[in-house]
Scaffold this active site. Structure first.
Site, mmCIF file in Angstrom:
data_model
loop_
_atom_site.group_PDB
_atom_site.id
_atom_site.type_symbol
_atom_site.label_atom_id
_atom_site.label_comp_id
_atom_site.label_asym_id
_atom_site.label_seq_id
_atom_site.Cartn_x
_atom_site.Cartn_y
_atom_site.Cartn_z
ATOM 1 N N ASP A 66 0.880 -1.175 0.000
ATOM 2 C CA ASP A 66 0.000 0.000 0.000
ATOM 3 C C ASP A 66 0.913 1.220 0.000
ATOM 4 O O ASP A 66 1.669 1.430 0.961
ATOM 5 C CB ASP A 66 -0.886 -0.023 1.249
ATOM 6 N N SER A 143 0.307 10.620 -17.322
ATOM 7 C CA SER A 143 -1.016 10.939 -17.855
ATOM 8 C C SER A 143 -0.967 12.281 -18.564
ATOM 9 O O SER A 143 -0.222 13.176 -18.161
ATOM 10 C CB SER A 143 -1.997 11.029 -16.697
ATOM 11 N N TYR A 156 -6.607 16.009 -9.369
ATOM 12 C CA TYR A 156 -5.945 14.881 -10.051
ATOM 13 C C TYR A 156 -4.806 15.396 -10.932
ATOM 14 O O TYR A 156 -3.689 14.871 -10.897
ATOM 15 C CB TYR A 156 -6.965 14.090 -10.875
ATOM 16 N N LYS A 160 -0.734 14.705 -10.972
ATOM 17 C CA LYS A 160 0.011 14.182 -12.123
ATOM 18 C C LYS A 160 1.048 15.205 -12.612
ATOM 19 O O LYS A 160 2.114 14.825 -13.090
ATOM 20 C CB LYS A 160 -0.959 13.766 -13.235
#
Ligand SMILES: NC(=O)c1ccc[n+]([C@@H]2O[C@H](COP(=O)([O-])OP(=O)(O)OC[C@H]3O[C@@H](n4cnc5c(N)ncnc54)[C@H](OP(=O)(O)O)[C@@H]3O)[C@@H](O)[C@H]2O)c1
Length: 312
Positions: A66, A143, A156, A160
């Site tokens: 994790d 991304s 988000y 990134k």
């Protein structure tokens, strides 16, 4: 044969799962893959895919990892039988989609923790040994959301973008250690990512004003269209990882699709950002006036026939 030892984060589904199985079943038999998962109870689909692809015994092992927990990362490293990881793949991430004010503090912190701090924890665990051995590869699932801003993906994209800075900085420093860093920049990909969005689709939308909610609905239509028309299968993306892996002098960035490069160029060609903002706005919200700021002062935005990337 001395196999290449690969450790991948986030292998319960999607790109991580596909990459793990692809490498473990490679006809060369030259990879030993440690597919790591946050929760080992979720490893069923990985083994199903491994059976379907005919992965030889001992080519694939699962480990609990994790990225939010440095002890879990250290424990996974300690369980790698070969005592070394030749290729580290930083893939685990969570998405967050919706108006900024609709995200709970917990959701926002969780995404920052997994995507940014989690990646740093993983690197801190594995890079020192690569440096000692003066050899290693780090592959990252990047991304387009790290290369251009996208409405309703603010946090988000922030994570990134952070990874772009993190890995670009490392890439400059690591060559004397024989370590190469490559970001595999993905456009939209058919995976479980959207089902696993932190806080669900949109978050607490009642916290956003009516106009923002309306823009979000329109964004979702655009998003669905882009996914329907442009999304790639994880298998396609996986081949790009292999290209990076096989390159003797790997590049910092590989793109799973060229479809969105014109928008990236637009960002670079007009450093003021005016052209990009106007083009992105016009494409996502075609009937919406861009407002005074977008229209005045800046360079005229070129007409773009390229829709902006979907949000992952
Ligand atoms: N799908 C797209 O359109 C797209 C586009 C560009 C980039 N990407 C990137 O591709 C990567 C993989 O995503 P995907 O599309 O394959 O989606 P996915 O199927 O949801 O895979 C994400 C993986 O990350 C894992 N993960 C989440 N939190 C974690 C944690 N705390 N520790 C370890 N693992 C954790 C998930 O595990 P659980 O199942 O346990 O949550 C899952 O295995 C991500 O970095 C994403 O940003 C995706």
């Amino acid at each position: 044969m001395n196999r290449t030892v690969v450790l991948i984060t986030g292998c319960s589904s999607g790109i991580g799962l596909n990459l793990a199985v692809r490498l473990a079943s490679d006809p060369s038999g030259s990879f030993k893959v440690y597919a790591t998962l946050r929760d080992l109870k979720a490893q069923g689909p990985l083994w199903e895919a491994a059976r379907a692809r005919g992965c030889p015994p001992d080519s694939l092992e699962t480990l609990q990892l994790d990225v939010r927990d440095s002890e879990s990362v250290a424990a996974a490293r300690a369980r790698v039988r070969e005592g070394r990881v030749d290729v580290l793949v930083c893939n685990a991430a969570r998405g967050l989609l919706g108006p900024l004010e609709a995200h709970s503090e917990d959701a926002m912190m969780s995404v920052l923790d997994v995507n940014v701090a989690g990646t740093v924890r993983t690197l801190q665990a594995f890079l020192p040994d690569m440096k000692r051995r003066r050899s290693g590869r780090v592959l990252v699932t990047g991304s387009l959301g790290g290369l251009m801003g996208m409405p309703f993906n603010d946090v988000y994209c922030a994570t990134k973008f952070a990874l772009e800075g993190l890995f670009e900085s490392l890439a400059v420093m690591l060559p004397p250690f024989g370590i190469h860093v490559s970001l595999i920049e993905c456009g939209p990909v058919h995976t479980a990512f959207q089902e696993k969005l932190e806080g669900g689709l949109g978050g607490a939308l009642d916290r956003a004003d009516v106009q923002t909610r309306c823009l979000f609905s329109r964004y979702l239509v655009h998003w669905e269209n882009i996914f329907r028309e442009e999304a790639q299968d994880p298998e396609e993306v996986t081949e790009v990882f292999l290209t990076a892996l096989r390159a003797p002098q790997p590049a910092l960035r590989y793109f799973s699709t060229n479809r969105f490069l014109p928008l990236m160029r637009l960002r670079l060609d007009d450093p003021s950002g005016c052209s990009f903002v106007a083009t992105m706005h016009r494409t996502v919200f075609p009937d919406e006036p861009a407002g005074a700021e977008a229209g005045a002062g800046g360079p005229e935005a070129p007409e773009s026939s390229t829709p902006p990337a979907a949000p992952q």
